[in-house]
Scaffold this motif. Structure first.
Motif, PDB file in Angstrom:
ATOM      1  N   LEU A  61       0.845  -1.185  -0.179  1.00 44.60           N
ATOM      2  CA  LEU A  61       0.032   0.237   0.225  1.00 44.60           C
ATOM      3  C   LEU A  61       0.816   1.157  -0.001  1.00 44.60           C
ATOM      4  N   GLU A  62       2.078   1.130   0.250  1.00 41.35           N
ATOM      5  CA  GLU A  62       3.033   2.311   0.431  1.00 41.35           C
ATOM      6  C   GLU A  62       4.028   2.071  -0.787  1.00 41.35           C
ATOM      7  N   PRO A  63       4.951   3.187  -1.211  1.00 44.27           N
ATOM      8  CA  PRO A  63       5.818   2.922  -2.145  1.00 44.27           C
ATOM      9  C   PRO A  63       6.698   1.824  -1.853  1.00 44.27           C
ATOM     10  N   HIS A  64       7.098   1.174  -3.287  1.00 46.35           N
ATOM     11  CA  HIS A  64       8.007  -0.046  -2.993  1.00 46.35           C
ATOM     12  C   HIS A  64       8.693  -0.293  -4.417  1.00 46.35           C
ATOM     13  N   ILE A  65       9.686  -1.160  -4.636  1.00 48.00           N
ATOM     14  CA  ILE A  65      10.398  -1.423  -5.561  1.00 48.00           C
ATOM     15  C   ILE A  65      10.387  -2.963  -5.753  1.00 48.00           C
ATOM     16  N   THR A  66      10.222  -3.530  -6.820  1.00 47.12           N
ATOM     17  CA  THR A  66      10.207  -4.905  -6.892  1.00 47.12           C
ATOM     18  C   THR A  66      11.154  -5.345  -8.070  1.00 47.12           C
ATOM     19  N   VAL A  67      12.005  -6.352  -7.917  1.00 50.02           N
ATOM     20  CA  VAL A  67      12.853  -6.841  -8.952  1.00 50.02           C
ATOM     21  C   VAL A  67      12.551  -8.274  -9.177  1.00 50.02           C
ATOM     22  N   ILE A  68      12.258  -8.448 -10.536  1.00 50.36           N
ATOM     23  CA  ILE A  68      12.026 -10.138 -10.785  1.00 50.36           C
ATOM     24  C   ILE A  68      13.060 -10.446 -11.884  1.00 50.36           C
ATOM     25  N   VAL A  69      13.401 -11.721 -11.799  1.00 50.90           N
ATOM     26  CA  VAL A  69      14.466 -12.096 -12.535  1.00 50.90           C
ATOM     27  C   VAL A  69      13.378 -13.429 -13.424  1.00 50.90           C
ATOM     28  N   GLU A  70      13.571 -13.311 -14.783  1.00 51.99           N
ATOM     29  CA  GLU A  70      13.002 -14.089 -15.517  1.00 51.99           C
ATOM     30  C   GLU A  70      14.069 -14.847 -16.434  1.00 51.99           C
ATOM     31  N   ASN A  71      13.959 -16.138 -16.306  1.00 48.51           N
ATOM     32  CA  ASN A  71      14.880 -16.927 -17.392  1.00 48.51           C
ATOM     33  C   ASN A  71      14.164 -17.246 -18.316  1.00 48.51           C
ATOM     34  N   SER A  72      14.159 -16.715 -19.139  1.00 49.90           N
ATOM     35  CA  SER A  72      13.244 -16.465 -20.457  1.00 49.90           C
ATOM     36  C   SER A  72      13.952 -16.512 -21.939  1.00 49.90           C
ATOM     37  N   THR A  73      13.725 -17.162 -22.954  1.00 49.07           N
ATOM     38  CA  THR A  73      14.449 -16.769 -24.132  1.00 49.07           C
ATOM     39  C   THR A  73      13.710 -15.687 -24.963  1.00 49.07           C
ATOM     40  N   GLY A 103      -3.026  -2.546  -4.378  1.00 50.80           N
ATOM     41  CA  GLY A 103      -2.088  -2.029  -3.551  1.00 50.80           C
ATOM     42  C   GLY A 103      -2.110  -0.410  -3.535  1.00 50.80           C
ATOM     43  N   TYR A 104      -0.666   0.133  -3.700  1.00 50.29           N
ATOM     44  CA  TYR A 104      -0.547   1.272  -3.821  1.00 50.29           C
ATOM     45  C   TYR A 104      -1.371   2.103  -5.083  1.00 50.29           C
ATOM     46  N   ASP A 105      -2.034   3.185  -4.786  1.00 45.92           N
ATOM     47  CA  ASP A 105      -2.793   3.965  -5.777  1.00 45.92           C
ATOM     48  C   ASP A 105      -2.000   4.837  -6.556  1.00 45.92           C
ATOM     49  N   GLY A 106      -1.422   4.874  -7.723  1.00 45.54           N
ATOM     50  CA  GLY A 106      -0.701   5.944  -8.187  1.00 45.54           C
ATOM     51  C   GLY A 106       0.152   5.443  -9.342  1.00 45.54           C
ATOM     52  N   ILE A 107       1.072   5.960  -9.607  1.00 42.56           N
ATOM     53  CA  ILE A 107       2.035   5.786 -10.850  1.00 42.56           C
ATOM     54  C   ILE A 107       3.011   4.635 -10.498  1.00 42.56           C
ATOM     55  N   TYR A 108       3.050   3.730 -11.592  1.00 44.85           N
ATOM     56  CA  TYR A 108       3.870   2.468 -11.400  1.00 44.85           C
ATOM     57  C   TYR A 108       4.935   2.569 -12.743  1.00 44.85           C
ATOM     58  N   ARG A 109       6.099   2.397 -12.526  1.00 47.80           N
ATOM     59  CA  ARG A 109       7.092   2.463 -13.792  1.00 47.80           C
ATOM     60  C   ARG A 109       7.698   1.012 -13.723  1.00 47.80           C
ATOM     61  N   ALA A 110       7.645   0.545 -14.895  1.00 49.89           N
ATOM     62  CA  ALA A 110       8.370  -0.937 -15.212  1.00 49.89           C
ATOM     63  C   ALA A 110       9.489  -0.674 -16.047  1.00 49.89           C
ATOM     64  N   ILE A 111      10.582  -1.293 -15.733  1.00 52.27           N
ATOM     65  CA  ILE A 111      11.908  -1.255 -16.525  1.00 52.27           C
ATOM     66  C   ILE A 111      12.015  -2.779 -16.777  1.00 52.27           C
ATOM     67  N   TRP A 112      12.124  -3.215 -18.059  1.00 50.69           N
ATOM     68  CA  TRP A 112      12.634  -4.475 -18.592  1.00 50.69           C
ATOM     69  C   TRP A 112      14.010  -4.297 -19.259  1.00 50.69           C
ATOM     70  N   PHE A 113      14.847  -5.443 -18.921  1.00 51.91           N
ATOM     71  CA  PHE A 113      16.126  -5.437 -19.556  1.00 51.91           C
ATOM     72  C   PHE A 113      16.907  -6.713 -19.015  1.00 51.91           C
ATOM     73  N   ALA A 114      18.007  -7.090 -20.059  1.00 55.47           N
ATOM     74  CA  ALA A 114      18.731  -8.407 -19.970  1.00 55.47           C
ATOM     75  C   ALA A 114      19.996  -8.098 -19.689  1.00 55.47           C
ATOM     76  N   LYS A 115      20.428  -9.117 -18.936  1.00 58.17           N
ATOM     77  CA  LYS A 115      21.984  -9.081 -18.577  1.00 58.17           C
ATOM     78  C   LYS A 115      22.470 -10.553 -18.351  1.00 58.17           C
ATOM     79  N   ASN A 116      23.581 -10.930 -19.187  1.00 54.51           N
ATOM     80  CA  ASN A 116      23.696 -12.330 -19.387  1.00 54.51           C
ATOM     81  C   ASN A 116      22.786 -13.231 -19.777  1.00 54.51           C
ATOM     82  N   ARG A 117      22.184 -14.225 -19.159  1.00 51.49           N
ATOM     83  CA  ARG A 117      21.059 -15.207 -19.728  1.00 51.49           C
ATOM     84  C   ARG A 117      19.877 -14.659 -18.862  1.00 51.49           C
ATOM     85  N   TYR A 118      19.599 -13.762 -18.379  1.00 51.00           N
ATOM     86  CA  TYR A 118      18.441 -13.240 -17.472  1.00 51.00           C
ATOM     87  C   TYR A 118      17.778 -12.199 -17.747  1.00 51.00           C
ATOM     88  N   GLN A 119      16.599 -12.124 -17.969  1.00 54.10           N
ATOM     89  CA  GLN A 119      15.788 -10.789 -18.162  1.00 54.10           C
ATOM     90  C   GLN A 119      15.142 -10.492 -16.784  1.00 54.10           C
TER      91      GLN A 119
END
Length: 131
Positions: free
Chosen positions: A24-36, A93-109
């Motif tokens: 419900l409060e400001p937060h950051i989440t990092v998710i790692v995808e092992n995807s092609t 949860g939090y009511d407001g603006i969410y920014r999403a950033i997708w990038f790849a490094k090594n074999r992970y997204q």
């Protein structure tokens, strides 16, 4: 905030300011995808899931746009919503603006999504890979 993150051991890391009501409060989440899949496709699919969600449809602020993050090719978008849909979860949860950033490094997204807030912006500005 500091911490170690090994995508071989964990797929999600969340940083929040209020441990009693973390989503419900400001937060950051990092998710790692092992995807092609290409990160542009992952970003577009996730964006569409968020703005077309039947329960919590988001309002588009910025469509997926090619950019850089940590000198890596990235795609980011912004939505205004009362929650977020990620590859791992969806929540109200939090009511407001969410920014999403997708990038790849090594074999992970990677997906970093966070609530637009001065403190979260400052925390994200310190993000770096150590290897």
């Amino acid at each position: 905030a500091t911490g170690q993150f090994d995508p071989n051991d964990s797929s999600t890391l969340r940083i929040y300011l209020n441990k009693n009501e973390p989503l419900l409060e400001p937060h950051i989440t990092v998710i790692v995808e092992n995807s092609t899949k290409d990160i542009s496709k992952l970003a577009e699919e996730n964006y569409l899931l968020n703005i077309n969600h039947k329960g919590i449809p988001g309002q588009s602020i910025m469509v997926p746009t090619k950019t850089t993050f940590q000198n890596l090719e990235a795609y980011e978008y912004e939505i205004n919503n009362k929650g977020f849909v990620s590859p791992r979860e969806e929540y109200l949860g939090y009511d407001g603006i969410y920014r999403a950033i997708w990038f790849a490094k090594n074999r992970y997204q990677y997906l970093i999504y966070y609530t637009k807030d001065a403190e979260m912006d400052q925390i994200l500005s310190t993000f770096k890979f150590t290897n």
